[in-house]
Design an enzyme around this catalytic site. Structure first.
Site, PDB file in Angstrom:
ATOM      1  N   GLU A   1       0.613  -0.961   0.181  1.00  0.00           N
ATOM      2  CA  GLU A   1      -0.136  -0.111  -0.024  1.00  0.00           C
ATOM      3  C   GLU A   1       1.094   1.501  -0.117  1.00  0.00           C
ATOM      4  O   GLU A   1       0.428   2.076  -0.186  1.00  0.00           O
ATOM      5  CB  GLU A   1      -0.649  -0.262   1.171  1.00  0.00           C
TER       6      GLU A   1
ATOM      7  N   GLU B   1       7.557 -22.054   7.569  1.00  0.00           N
ATOM      8  CA  GLU B   1       7.626 -20.370   8.836  1.00  0.00           C
ATOM      9  C   GLU B   1       8.873 -21.585   9.625  1.00  0.00           C
ATOM     10  O   GLU B   1       9.597 -21.540  10.749  1.00  0.00           O
ATOM     11  CB  GLU B   1       6.736 -20.938   9.838  1.00  0.00           C
TER      12      GLU B   1
END
Length: 298
Positions: A83, A114
Site C-alpha cells: 500500500e 515457517e
C-alpha cells in the site's frame, strides 16, 4: 518458550461456550474481545515510537523497511508494504514484505515454511540486505524459526531490527534490538492468532509505515500529498487534497495538477506561492520535498 505456556495459545473463558450461543451473541463475544486490542497497542506506544524514529533515520540514509513473517504475519507485512507506493508515491522497493514460502504462501499454506531458519536467511540475502536496512520480524507467537533466523542474520550484518510479537519474553523480542509486544491475551478460538494478535500486528504496522511517511514529508497536515492517481477515485482525491491545502476551487486545483503532471505537492506550492510548475518543483527539491519548509518565507 513452550507452546502450551504461551498467552496466544491459552484458553479464553469468555468464549468457552461460543459454539452454543446465538449468532448475535457469537458476534458480541468476538467484538468484545476485539475491543481490547487497541488498548494493548496503546500500552506499547513508546516502543512503536522508538522503532519509527530508527526506521526513519535508516530510510533517510538510503535504507529500506523490510517486513519478515510467516502465515498471517507475513501476509500483513506484504499488505502494508504493497500500500505504500500508491498511497505515498514511494518506489515499490522501499518497503518490502517477505513471507515464509514465497509468493505461493500469500494465498496458500506452505507446510513447514515457517520452521525453515534457512528460508528466513535466504529470503533476506535474495533481496540484497544491507546494514542500512531495517528488518521488522513479525510473529504472533514470537517463536517462528523463519523470523528468528532472519533477525539474527540481519543483526550480524549490522541492521537495526524490530520484533513484533504478542507473547512477552519471546525469542523474537529478545533477538531484535527493539521489541514491540502488544499482549492481547487468549484468542476467541484457541490459538487462532489471525484474530486479536493479527489485528494488533496490523495496527502496529499501520503506525510504523504511516509514521515513516509522515516524518519523510509525505503528509501535509493530514493530507496524503504524494498519492499516485491510479484510478478515477484517486484523481478526485488529488483535486480535493489541493483544494483543502490551499483553499482554491476545483478548477484551479485541476489546472495546477495538469500543469505539474499530477503531483499534489507541486500543485500546492504552485497555488500558495504563485509559482509555475518548474519553480514550485525546484522550491520543493531545495527543501527535501517538505511542503512546510518550502512555504516558509526566505
Amino acid at each position: 518458550m513452550q507452546l502450551e505456556k504461551m498467552i496466544t495459545e491459552g484458553s479464553n473463558a469468555a468464549s468457552a461456550e461460543i459454539d452454543r450461543v446465538s449468532t448475535l451473541e457469537m458476534c458480541r463475544i468476538i467484538n468484545d474481545e476485539d475491543k481490547t486490542v487497541p488498548l494493548a497497542v496503546e500500552r506499547v506506544l513508546p516502543d512503536i515510537a522508538a522503532a519509527i524514529d530508527v526506521i526513519h533515520t535508516q530510510v533517510s540514509g538510503g535504507g529500506r523497511l523490510i517486513y519478515l513473517g510467516a502465515g498471517t504475519s507475513g501476509r500483513l507485512g506484504i499488505l502494508d508494504a504493497s500500500e505504500c507506493p500508491p498511497t505515498y508515491g514511494v518506489k515499490p522497493g522501499l518497503v518490502v514484505g517477505l513471507i515464509a514460502g514465497g509468493e505461493y504462501a500469500i494465498q496458500h499454506a506452505v507446510e513447514g515454511a515457517e520452521d525453515s531458519r534457512e528460508g528466513g536467511v535466504n529470503d533476506l540475502k535474495n533481496i540484497g540486505l544491507t546494514a542500512q536496512d531495517v528488518v521488522v520480524g513479525i510473529a504472533a507467537s514470537g517463536r517462528t524459526p523463519y523470523v528468528i533466523a532472519g533477525l539474527e542474520y540481519a543483526r550480524q550484518l549490522g541492521c537495526r531490527t524490530v520484533g513484533i510479537s504478542c507473547n512477552p519474553g519471546s525469542a523474537v523480542s529478545s533477538t531484535a534490538e527493539f521489541a514491540i509486544t502488544p499482549v492481547v491475551g487468549a484468542e476467541v478460538v484457541t490459538g487462532s492468532s489471525r484474530m486479536k494478535a493479527g489485528t494488533a500486528q496490523k495496527l502496529v504496522l499501520n503506525m510504523l509505515s504511516t509514521g515513516l511517511m509522515i516524518k519523510s514529508g509525505k503528509v501535509f497536515g493530514n493530507l496524503m500529498v504524494d498519492v499516485v492517481a491510479t484510478n478515477e477515485k484517486l484523481h478526485v482525491r488529488q483535486v480535493n487534497i489541493v483544494k483543502n491545502a490551499t483553499g482554491c476551487n476545483a478548477e484551479q486545483a485541476e489546472a495546477a495538477l495538469i500543469a505539474c503532471e499530477r503531483n499534489c505537492k507541486t500543485a500546492i506550492v504552485m497555488v500558495l506561492k504563485n509559482l509555475d510548475a518548474d519553480e514550485a518543483k525546484k522550491c520543493l527539491d531545495q527543501h527535501g520535498g517538505f511542503i512546510r519548509k518550502a512555504l516558509e518565507k526566505e
